[in-house]
Scaffold this active site. Structure first.
Site, PDB file in Angstrom:
ATOM      1  CG  HIS A  43      -1.893   1.092   1.297  1.00 16.43           C
ATOM      2  ND1 HIS A  43      -3.088   0.973   1.961  1.00 16.43           N
ATOM      3  CD2 HIS A  43      -1.889   2.343   0.789  1.00 16.43           C
ATOM      4  CE1 HIS A  43      -3.775   2.104   1.866  1.00 16.43           C
ATOM      5  NE2 HIS A  43      -3.051   2.950   1.158  1.00 16.43           N
ATOM      6  CG  HIS A  50       4.746   2.007   4.376  1.00 19.94           C
ATOM      7  ND1 HIS A  50       4.084   1.939   3.171  1.00 19.94           N
ATOM      8  CD2 HIS A  50       3.804   2.298   5.320  1.00 19.94           C
ATOM      9  CE1 HIS A  50       2.807   2.174   3.363  1.00 19.94           C
ATOM     10  NE2 HIS A  50       2.586   2.397   4.643  1.00 19.94           N
ATOM     11  CD  GLU A  73      -4.170  -3.064   0.611  1.00 23.28           C
ATOM     12  OE1 GLU A  73      -4.740  -4.124   0.928  1.00 23.28           O
ATOM     13  OE2 GLU A  73      -3.658  -2.286   1.458  1.00 23.28           O
ATOM     14  CG  HIS A 205      -6.764  -2.944   9.184  1.00 21.41           C
ATOM     15  ND1 HIS A 205      -6.043  -2.116   8.355  1.00 21.41           N
ATOM     16  CD2 HIS A 205      -6.587  -2.448  10.426  1.00 21.41           C
ATOM     17  CE1 HIS A 205      -5.486  -1.149   9.049  1.00 21.41           C
ATOM     18  NE2 HIS A 205      -5.795  -1.327  10.316  1.00 21.41           N
TER      19      HIS A 205
END
Length: 260
Positions: A43, A50, A73, A205
């Protein structure tokens, strides 16, 4: 059997905290695939906290070479900026098997809600069409715990999406408190509604080895789980290969029980 896509964002967080190239994101993803993971998820965010654009390209090459799915994502409405060409541009460049659209803002620590499909339909519909033209399967991040947002989940099909990814953070919190029964019932009902209009169901998640089995046993026909934070945290103690195999064993057990 439900597919496991490993999210390697946290590997990039550790790398970026020190600078340089270690730990290597591609090497970590390869280790997960060697252990049997079915795909890789990332993501990338506009602030490059990141995963970076270069990582997206490198992981797209890895997954293509290995013949596994790459799930990208991101927020399709976040504007491009230096170092981040935009979500649609990244999809156009690497053609992931699946594009998962998530309505997160720059200031969010992590994704914490799904789309309001009634409100966002007009903005999402052309983007879904554009991603389909690129050959991507499209999944939309969706709430199951919020009655107002989940009320419009059928509209994800009208928008043209192939799947929804159920945001499982509230389930994980309820599981931790020992109060998961009503939450699982709610998630199962939302999954059936989505499937009733032709949508596939993914989930992700805060899923972990502790709570994943109960979730899959209660929520029917989940096609894919995307797991990162818990898996990488557990791997610090047990190693990536052992941890990935632990998740795969849960998926296998759940599949056998549901087909018995």
């Amino acid at each position: 059997m439900t597919s496991l896509s490993v999210n390697v964002n946290k590997i990039a967080v550790l790398r970026n905290s020190r600078g340089g190239t270690e730990p290597d994101v591609v090497q970590a993803a390869s280790a997960c695939l060697d252990a049997g993971a079915h795909g890789i998820t990332v993501h990338p965010r506009p602030d490059a906290r990141h995963i970076r654009a270069a990582d997206v390209h490198a992981l797209a090459e890895l997954t293509a070479t290995r013949g596994v799915e790459f799930n990208l994502e991101g927020n399709p409405f976040a504007p491009p900026r230096e170092g981040y060409p935009g979500f649609i541009a990244l999809c156009e460049a690497v053609r992931p098997a699946q594009a998962t659209l998530v309505p997160d803002g720059d200031d969010q620590l992590t994704s914490d809600h799904g789309f309001d499909f009634l409100r966002d339909a007009d903005r999402l519909r052309p983007l879904v069409r554009q991603l389909h033209d690129l050959g991507c399967r499209v999944s939309l991040f969706a709430d199951a715990w919020d009655p107002l947002r989940s009320a419009g989940i059928e509209h994800a099909a009208h928008i043209g999406a192939d799947r929804v990814e159920l945001y499982t953070g509230p389930y994980a919190d309820a599981f931790h408190r020992g109060e998961q029964a009503s939450m699982l019932e709610r998630f199962a009902g939302i999954a059936r509604r989505a499937q009733g209009v032709g949508l596939g169901v993914n989930a992700g998640h805060d899923l972990s080895q502790d709570n994943l089995g109960a979730f899959l046993a209660a929520v029917p026909d989940v096609l894919e789980v995307s797991i990162g934070h818990a898996l990488i945290s557990e791997a610090l103690h047990d190693g990536l290969a052992k941890t990935v195999r632990g998740y795969l064993a849960i998926l296998d057990r759940t599949t056998k029980k549901s087909s018995a």
